[in-house]
Structures are given as structure tokens and as C-alpha cells.
Design an enzyme around this catalytic site. Structure first.
Site, PDB file in Angstrom:
ATOM      1  N   GLU A  88       0.844  -1.210   0.000  1.00  0.00           N
ATOM      2  CA  GLU A  88       0.000   0.000   0.000  1.00  0.00           C
ATOM      3  C   GLU A  88       0.877   1.257   0.000  1.00  0.00           C
ATOM      4  O   GLU A  88       0.596   2.222  -0.702  1.00  0.00           O
ATOM      5  CB  GLU A  88      -0.920  -0.016   1.229  1.00  0.00           C
ATOM      6  CG  GLU A  88      -1.752   1.236   1.424  1.00  0.00           C
ATOM      7  CD  GLU A  88      -1.754   1.719   2.864  1.00  0.00           C
ATOM      8  OE1 GLU A  88      -1.446   2.909   3.097  1.00  0.00           O
ATOM      9  OE2 GLU A  88      -2.065   0.903   3.761  1.00  0.00           O
ATOM     10  N   GLU A 161      10.136   2.375   2.604  1.00  0.00           N
ATOM     11  CA  GLU A 161       8.809   2.230   3.211  1.00  0.00           C
ATOM     12  C   GLU A 161       8.675   0.954   4.026  1.00  0.00           C
ATOM     13  O   GLU A 161       7.951   0.921   5.015  1.00  0.00           O
ATOM     14  CB  GLU A 161       7.729   2.267   2.123  1.00  0.00           C
ATOM     15  CG  GLU A 161       7.663   3.577   1.357  1.00  0.00           C
ATOM     16  CD  GLU A 161       7.265   4.738   2.244  1.00  0.00           C
ATOM     17  OE1 GLU A 161       6.361   4.577   3.077  1.00  0.00           O
ATOM     18  OE2 GLU A 161       7.880   5.816   2.104  1.00  0.00           O
TER      19      GLU A 161
END
Length: 1012
Positions: A88, A161
């Protein structure tokens, strides 16, 4: 003008039932499968399928300018590495059409959207936004579709991330070269998601819930990711998961609002048409089968240092219920859950919490109908070890008792009345709320049309109920058995220490793998440092990259004047009344403020407890259960709270008082006023149970307060920093900051033998002046209801004490001179805030300060604190009314680096050569909030609550639109650079106390037991 008129015609056509497509119609690569008009929700739902890929599309046509889009994918996690969550994040780091670093965050200041985000749920991931602007909708839809279907998924983005191993402070290491300190070179786990989930695991409530899910739903792994497993995820696994799951055949799209469906489908088909159909991930996981009898699970979790050491257990008992595609049965089970545990007078509250078995409900308590099978759980926090085995037997005893007595029809009517008011209340974010309600069930194979049919569902329930024994029969069917899961979390004094040791061992193992692959420890260190510096170089390019590929709305699209809200002022019976006459669907909204002068600190700090107590104790002639039933049956809720505000013309001054709110159908306004009067004036603080009930309220507030801080620690840090700068901030911190936390936890820790007499006497003092004196009121209602509401309000005011409370004049509070404050709390990451005083709302310098906050956040701080520093969030803010400019970081692994970035941000802003595009982006991002749609009951509230007139608001609007680059530099120099030079700032951090918290910090202990 003609263009706007044409848009209006197009939007009306988009809602005309006769012009909507019919089942079987083909439209831009989609076929309409069916449609349903839902008059009670004033909408028409259309269910379509993409011909080539099979993607599903649900469109909700409704007369609402706040349009919503979402694309979502079924993402059953294969393990606990958090691959859906990390994906995501990484999908939003650049795509084929928009190959810039982080286009999602780069779009934030280029859109007038009022909502923009992405979410990872347990078995699906979705990307929604909301905007009222047609061009903005097209821009964002283009970015979202390309990001999800064609992401670049670069390895550098995965390591940024997701997770990586690297030197703790690469910037300091780079600057110092060979002279770098060992702590800067020290290898640690890094990554935005890794640090986010470490922060989540610091929240004992989240930990309890996620571990419960692990055992009730063993087939569904942790989609968010367990830090202990995240470091097993590889870049290749991430790419593979995307290829298998982020495909139109596995997608569900949602659009909502008054924009034409055909325009949406044309754009969507252009993106989906490049794909061939494949079999999507259709697996719908089910919870464990408990039909063979009871199961018990006990795990360990952290100790809460702010709660009684003997009440640290959390425990729950759960049942698996029926198929949730039976919407009438699911509705009825949710009703049973509410009747059993909603409110202080409910049977489970009285039998479990009133009796002292626990202090509050556990995080999994209630009915969960979001999966394919319903789950009903009853659990408690703040339980003593000896009481853990008693929970199930006590719950079963209460359920049997309720089953024998049956359910009171008036209580059911109260629940149905709340649903009716929920339908009538016009919110500004109806579309987004609808998406959140429909989406989880839709991904689990439940027909979204069934979930929309409110009236049909209620009518079917009434038909079943009329036959007699319906709800009792459902209890027999699902709850009056021993097919249960008992889940318990026991406290472990070494839990945090064990996590640290586990991470150290895991880190050592991962470093050893690198050593094995490159040959030696020295080469491994060099390789990991080189990779970190390469990532740093890549991140540093972000400040100079060409963003022209990204679409944008323009400041020229923002109207210079905003249609003013029409308000009417009058004075009647000593009360100044603000009337807002607008279509409200037969509802009346009420607010009143009683301003208090010279309120003593010891009374102010107890107002939150007072407002809880009056909704708990009951009166001399009515129990709280009876009052709760009447409130549900006759109102949409009543409440009392603390209110303070700075003066718009002078931020150093403030007013404070009590605020009263209520909502009711027009016919019930008189009853609403009487209930407000009764709970405030007639609450019986002298009842024999008062002390024990107040103690329970305090213990419930204290229990889990550490978790509350963990979920919004930056807000607590900011509030603490601001409290030493202005009067309004000082007042707010006393009732909703760490000062309040300390008070509540200390009161909650008093021995059971304490009569609470001193506290009760102060609460009675507050009761005497709460509704006494001169109120000012605001009423929002239909024009037809004004006369009746005016009479009811007059009658209400006439029943109140006329004399205002008079307190001795008091000197202004003395603010702390501590520039740096640290609050030791048991978190694996840090939360921080730095605040500086600025100017009042009406000052011409306020607008450039607000623009500066956006410039710093989007052009500097997000990049430095989140991307490079690894914190989950960080930025700048400007509180226009309070006269404060500040910085914050959230779930931050590197506070020293962040403090340096915050301290240098003003100089960076002064030296920066701002472009016209930079200024344009900042203004657009400010107006996202300024022009966000408002619910009808929020209209005119800026004037009533804060004294901001329409003239002030309009002038501020024009000043914001006219801000120049020179003005931005001037305020950065004056308020940040010079403010720091004068030591006008206040800096606060929360988290685990380490060596860097030296004598330059004032350490503020929170532990009620006095230990660190």
C-alpha cells in the site's frame, strides 16, 4: 458562468432516475447488472461489471457535491510480513505515468480534495478520495489508477517504506566522515512501516486486538505486519504479491455523488482495458469452528505504568455467530449486542463493570458483522488475576437472566430511533461513511444492495419480532452455549525488555547473513552504509525533480469570495441567540455556552470528570438506565463539555466555560431541553453509590490512557509545548492534555476505602454554576420550526438559576520556563512537538504563517522526517486562532535528528528560493480545509464558538490568496528564526528515556508509582 450552468445541467442529469442506464445496458466497456433506488437514503445504486476484466463497480448516484472514488483489491495476507501494508505504501511512491518520488504526497498540495488516503484492512486494501471539484476528481482518479495498476515498485522505495538495515544517523555520519561517532554508524532496523508497526505494538489495546484476531481468525495473517516478521519480507515477494493481487479482475471500484457516471467509466475503462481477465483472489476466510466446545488462549503483553498494578489483565469470551449475508439476522444480532452492553444501565455493564470485575470493555467487545460470519465478544480490561476465570460464568449467568426476562420494547424503540436520526442527519462525508460501511462486507461476498436497504431490513425485523420470542430465539441459537473462545492477555514486567532483546537478536542474525554474503563484518558494514547513502542520495533528488507530469487544480479555480452563511441574531430572556435557518430534515441542533470568569484551576481540571459523572450517576427520582432510555428514545444525544477559545483579535486573551449540545426531532426539542436540565442540575452526587461510580469512571479513563497517548502522541506533545505559551493553550492542556492524564491516573489510584469526599464536593460546586447565569445559544433548524423552538428555549432558560457564579479575581497563570521537557512513557518510538508564539487571527501576518506551514510540511519536513528519518509522520502547523506555529513528529525512531531539522526549518525557509508553483501548491492545500464541505449543524459555528465574524473570515480568505514569497520569508525570519534565537520556543518529546535526555531537559514523570 455558462460553463458552471452546463456543469449543473450535467449533474442534474446524472441523478435523474429516468436518464440512468438500465440493467443490460453497455456503457464504456461496462455492463450494468442491476440498479436499486433507496428513497430513505435519497440515492440510487448501480452495480456494473467491466466486460473485459470482470472488475466490479458500484456507483451511488446522490445529490451530493462531495464526490468519492475508491479502488480496492482483495489482499489476503500470506503471512505476517505485512506485505499488503508495505505494498500500500510503495504503490504510492511512483508510477509509469507519474514517475516522480512519492506522487501521492506530492499531489496533496495540488488538489482541493477534502479526503485522500489509503488503507490496509485485514483482507483487502483500498485507496479512497473525496472532492467537490470535477477536474480535481479526474486528476486524482488518474493518479490513483496508475499508482495501483502500474506502480514502479522500485527497490529503494521498498527499503524506505518497508524495512532495511542501515546506520542510525546517516546524515551525521556523512557530515562527520571519518570522525563520525559510533552511535551514528550503529546499524539498526529502519523503514516507515517497520517503525509504524513498532508504534502500534506499543499500544496494548491494539496488541490485544491483533492477537485476538490471530486466534479467532487463524486463516487471516496480520496484514499490517508484525515487526518480528516484517524483516523476513523480500523485494521479490512484494512484486509477486502486487502482480497476483493488484489486477482489475481482483478489484472493486466505488464512485459516489452527483458527477456523471459515464465520465467516470470512460476514464476507468481506458485504464482497465490494457489487462486480460484472470481469476481473482476469491477466498473468503472464516473464523475458527468452535462447535466442538470451548477453547482458551493466554498470552502476555505490556504492563501499563499508569494503572493499578493489580488490575493489569485483559480477558474476553467470544462466540461465532451466523452468516452475515442474512442481513435481517445480522441487524438483529447487532441490536442484541447494543441492548446487552450499550450504556451504564445495560445488563452487562451493571453485571461486569459495576460489580468491579473489570474497569472497562476490552477492544474486541461487541458484535463484529464485517466478516462472512458474525463474531460476538464480551471482554474486560483492568481485571485482577483472580477474577479472570470468573468472566465467562458471570457473562453466561447474565445472558440467561436477560433471556428469561426478554427485551423491553421501549429499549428497542430507542435503538431504532437512533437509526432514524442517523438517516436524517445530513453529514458532509456521507459518501465516505457509506464506502466504509459497504466495503468490508462487499469484499466478503455480501451483496452491497442488501446493506443499503434500511427500510426493508427494519420492516423485516419488525415482522419477525411481532411473531414473539425472536431476539430470545437468536440468543438460544448462538449465545446460550459453551462454544466459546476465552482470550486473555496477562501482564509481563519484561515485555518491553523482551521485545528489545528479540530485535537485537534478529538484527544480529540479519547482519550475519550480510556478512556471509560479502565476506567480513567490515565489508558488511561498508555495504549497508553504502546502500543507506545511495538511498539518501535518491531521497535528496526529490527536492529538485520535475513535477510537471503531475496534474493540478489552480488557485485561479478558488473563488475569491465565499457565499456567507446567513445568521440571525436575537436576544430573549437574557439569552443571546444565533439562529441558522436551513433545511435540516426535521431535526433541531442546539448549542449553548455558559462563560465562566476566574474559574479556579482545581475546578476546571475536574470538568471532564463532571461531564462524565452527570451521564453516569442518575438523579434522585430517575436511574441512569431510565435517563439513557429516554435520551435514546427522544434525542440524537445530549452532551456537556468544556469550551475555551482565544480572542480572534488578541491571542493572548481567552474565554472559557461549559458548552451544552443536543439534537432532536423538532417534536422532541422540549424533552431534549428538559433532559439537559435534569442531568446537569439534578444529578445526585449524594447517592450512596456516587463514590464507587466516580471511582469506576476514573479507573475506566486511566485504563488504556497509555494506549490513547500512543495513538496520538504528537497531539499530546504539541499540547504540552503550547501550554506554556498562551492562556488558551494552558486552559486546554489542563482539561485534555498530559496534566489531565496525570490527575485522572492519580485519582484512579486512590484506595477503595477513599470516600472521594473532596472530589465530590468540587463536582457539586461545578453543578451549582454549570447552568447558572447568562447563557448564549445557537439553534439550527428548519424555518417552520423556529417559533416552536423559540418557545421551548424560553421555557428551558426560565427553569435555570439566574445568578452567575462569581469567583475571586485571580492572577494570570505562570507559564513554565522549561524550554525542553521530556515525558518518559513506555513506547518503542517517540512523539514530539515544538511550538512558538505568533500573532492573532486578525493579523495580516497570520496568512503567510499558514502558507509557510504548508510549504515546510510538503517541501521539506515530510521529506526529511518521514522519508529520510523513518518517522511515520512529521510536519509544521499554524494555529490561526491560538497564535501558535509549531512542528511535530509521530512514531519517530530518531528524535535527535528531528529536533535538529525542526530547529533549522526557519532558516531553511528564509534561504529557500520559493517558486510560483511552490506558493500555488501551498495555497491550494490550505484551501482544502478552508473550503471543505460542512454538515448543516456546523454552519455558522465559527462565529458562535470562536467569535470569527463573516468579515474576518472573508478578509482572511483574501489574505491567504494574496500571500507573496517575500511575506513567507519575512514571517519565517521573524517568528521562527528570531523566535528560536530569543528562546521563545517550547519543545516536548514523549517516549522511552535514553542517554540523549541529558540535564538540558526537564524530565516530567508520569508514573503514578514514581518509577521510570
Amino acid at each position: 458562468m455558462l460553463r458552471n450552468a452546463a456543469k449543473g445541467v450535467a449533474r442534474k442529469a446524472a441523478l435523474d432516475l429516468s436518464q440512468l442506464p438500465k440493467p443490460g445496458d453497455k456503457l464504456h466497456g461496462f455492463t450494468l447488472l442491476r440498479s436499486k433506488h433507496v428513497p430513505e437514503l435519497e440515492l440510487t445504486a448501480l452495480h456494473l461489471q467491466h466486460d473485459k476484466t470482470g472488475a466490479e463497480h458500484l456507483h451511488i448516484a446522490r445529490d451530493d457535491s462531495n464526490n468519492v472514488f475508491s479502488i480496492g483489491f482483495k489482499t489476503n495476507p500470506p503471512d505476517d510480513t505485512g506485505v499488503p501494508h508495505i505494498l500500500e505504501h510503495t504503490t504510492l511512491c511512483g508510477s509509469q505515468k507519474f514517475p516522480v518520488r512519492d506522487p501521492f504526497f506530492k499531489m496533496l498540495p495540488r488538489t482541493l480534495s477534502n479526503f485522500m488516503n489509503a488503507f490496509t484492512a485485514s483482507d483487502h486494501t483500498f485507496y479512497p478520495f473525496a472532492t467537490t471539484n470535477g477536474q480535481d476528481f479526474k486528476n486524482l482518479m488518474s493518479v490513483y489508477l496508475d499508482a495501483t495498476l502500474h506502480p514502479l515498485l522500485k527497490e529503494a522505495d521498498f527499503t524506505q517504506e518497508g524495512w532495511r538495515i542501515g546506520p542510525e544517523n546517516p546524515q551525521a555520519m556523512l557530515a562527520a566522515g571519518p570522525e563520525a561517532k559510533p552511535e551514528d554508524n550503529k546499524l539498526v532496523f529502519k523503514g516507515v512501516v517497520y517503525n509504524e508497526m513498532k508504534g502500534q505494538m506499543s499500544d496494548a489495546g491494539y496488541l490485544f486486538y491483533i492477537r485476538f484476531q490471530d486466534h479467532i481468525f487463524p486463516d487471516i495473517n496480520n496484514s499490517g505486519g508484525d515487526p518480528q516478521k516484517i524483516t523476513d519480507l523480500t523485494y521479490q515477494q512484494l512484486k509477486k504479491f502486487h502482480a497476483e493481487h493488484y489486477h482489475p479482475s481482483n478489484a472493486k471500484l466505488f464512485t459516489y455523488g452527483d458527477m456523471p457516471l459515464a465520465d467516470h467509466l470512460k476514464e476507468i475503462d481506458a485504464q482497465l482495458g490494457a489487462f486480460e481477465k484472470l481469476r481473482g483472489d476469491l477466498t473468503v476466510h472464516r473464523p475458527i469452528d468452535l462447535s466442538s466446545g470451548p477453547r482458551e488462549v493466554t498470552l502476555v503483553g505490556p504492563v501499563d505504568p499508569l494503572v493499578d498494578a493489580n488490575k493489569q489483565f485483559k480477558t474476553s469470551v467470544s462466540w461465532i455467530l451466523g452468516e452475515t449475508n442474512d442481513v435481517v439476522e445480522t441487524f438483529s444480532l447487532a441490536l442484541i449486542s447494543a441492548l446487552l452492553m450499550d450504556g451504564y444501565g445495560s445488563p452487562l455493564y451493571k453485571g461486569l463493570i459495576d460489580t468491579g470485575l473489570g474497569t472497562d470493555w476490552s477492544p474486541n467487545t461487541g458484535f463484529d458483522g464485517s466478516g462472512s460470519l458474525g463474531i460476538f465478544s464480551i471482554g474486560l480490561t483492568g481485571v485482577q488475576e483472580a477474577d479472570v476465570p470468573k468472566l465467562k460464568a458471570k457473562v453466561q449467568e447474565i445472558l440467561r437472566s436477560v433471556r428469561e426476562k426478554g427485551f423491553d420494547r421501549s429499549k428497542i424503540d430507542g435503538y431504532l430511533h437512533q437509526l432514524e436520526l442517523g438517516l436524517k442527519h445530513k453529514t458532509a462525508n456521507f459518501g465516505m461513511s457509506l464506502l466504509h460501511r459497504l466495503k468490508p462486507k462487499w469484499f466478503n461476498g455480501i451483496d452491497p444492495f442488501d446493506s443499503l436497504a434500511w427500510n426493508d431490513t427494519v420492516a423485516a425485523f419488525e415482522a419477525e419480532f411481532a411473531k414473539g420470542g425472536y431476539l430470545e430465539g437468536l440468543m438460544d441459537k448462538y449465545l446460550l452455549n459453551d462454544n466459546t473462545l476465552t482470550f486473555t492477555m496477562a501482564p509481563s514486567a519484561t515485555f518491553g525488555e523482551d521485545l528489545v532483546k528479540e530485535e537485537e537478536t534478529r538484527l544480529s542474525s540479519k547482519i550475519s547473513e550480510v556478512v556471509s554474503s560479502v565476506g567480513s563484518e567490515k565489508e558488511a558494514q561498508a555495504a549497508l552504509e553504502a546502500r543507506e547513502l545511495a538511498l539518501l542520495a535518491e531521497q535528496n533528488k526529490a527536492g529538485t525533480e520535475d513535477l510537471s507530469c503531475l496534474p493540478s487544480v489552480h488557485v485561479a479555480d478558488i473563488p475569491r469570495q465565499k457565499e456567507p452563511v446567513t445568521l440571525r441574531m436575537e436576544e430573549a430572556n437574557r439569552v443571546k441567540i444565533q439562529w441558522r435557518e436551513a433545511p435540516t430534515n426535521g431535526l433541531t441542533y442546539f448549542r449553548a455556552i455558559n462563560t465562566l470568569e476566574n474559574l479556579p484551576d482545581e475546578l476546571r481540571s475536574l470538568i471532564p470528570l463532571f461531564t462524565d459523572a452527570i451521564m453516569r450517576l442518575g438523579t434522585k427520582n430517575m436511574t441512569m438506565e431510565e435517563l439513557e432510555d429516554l435520551i435514546k428514545l427522544k434525542t440524537g444525544g445530549i452532551s456537556v463539555g468544556y469550551h475555551s477559545t482565544a480572542k480572534p483579535t488578541d491571542f493572548s486573551r481567552a474565554t472559557e466555560g461549559l458548552i451544552f449540545t443536543g439534537m432532536a426531532l423538532d417534536r422532541n426539542v422540549g424533552t431534549m431541553f428538559e433532559l439537559l436540565r435534569k442531568v446537569v442540575i439534578e444529578t445526585n452526587f449524594d447517592s450512596p453509590d456516587a463514590a464507587q461510580q466516580i471511582r469506576q469512571l476514573l479507573q475506566a479513563s486511566a485504563d488504556g490512557i497509555v494506549n490513547d497517548i500512543a495513538s496520538s502522541g504528537h497531539a499530546f506533545a504539541r499540547r504540552a509545548a503550547e501550554a506554556d505559551l498562551t492562556l488558551d493553550s494552558y486552559l486546554k492542556e489542563q482539561v485534555s492534555g498530559l496534566t489531565q492524564v496525570k490527575l485522572i491516573t492519580n485519582l484512579a489510584s486512590r484506595p477503595e476505602s477513599d470516600s472521594m469526599e473532596d472530589i465530590i464536593n468540587k463536582l457539586k460546586q461545578i453543578q451549582q454554576f454549570a447552568l447558572a447565569g447568562t447563557l448564549r445559544a445557537a439553534v439550527t433548524c428548519d424555518h417552520e420550526s423556529v417559533e416552536a423552538n423559540s418557545k421551548a428555549l424560553s421555557s428551558f432558560v426560565g427553569s435555570l438559576p439566574a445568578e452567575s457564579a462569581v469567583f475571586p479575581t485571580r492572577p494570570a497563570p505562570k507559564f513554565s520556563r522549561d524550554i525542553k521537557s521530556f515525558y518518559p512513557l513506555p513506547y518503542q518510538v517517540y512523539y514530539g512537538g515544538l511550538a512558538l508564539p505568533t500573532v492573532s487571527y486578525t493579523s495580516a501576518q497570520g496568512a503567510p504563517l499558514q502558507i509557510l506551514s504548508q510549504l515546510l510540511t510538503h517541501k521539506h519536513l515530510h521529506h526529511e522526517i518521514r522519508e529520510k528519518g523513518g518517522a511515520y509522520g512529521g510536519g509544521a502547523y499554524s494555529r490561526a486562532l491560538e497564535g501558535i506555529f509549531g512542528f511535530y513528529s509521530y512514531r519517530d525512531p530518531n528524535p535527535l535528528n528531528t529536533i535538529k531539522i525542526m530547529s533549522n526549518a526557519g532558516r531553511w525557509a528564509v534561504d529557500k528560493k520559493w517558486s510560483d508553483r511552490d506558493l500555488e501548491d501551498a495555497k491550494i492545500s490550505v484551501f482544502q480545509g478552508v473550503d471543505a464541505p460542512k454538515a448543516v449543524n456546523a454552519e455558522g459555528m465559527g462565529h458562535f464558538l470562536y467569535g470569527i465574524t463573516e468579515e474576518m473570515r472573508q478578509k482572511r480568505r483574501e489574505q491567504l490568496l494574496d500571500v507573496t514569497k517575500d511575506q513567507v520569508r519575512e514571517v519565517a525570519q521573524k517568528f521562527i528564526v528570531e523566535g528560536l534565537e530569543k528562546q521563545a520556543e517550547r519543545l516536548v518529546f514523549l517516549g522511552e528515556k535514553r542517554d540523549w535526555v541529558d540535564k538540558s531537559w526537564s524530565v516530567k514523570e508520569m508514573d503514578i508509582n514514581g518509577s521510570e
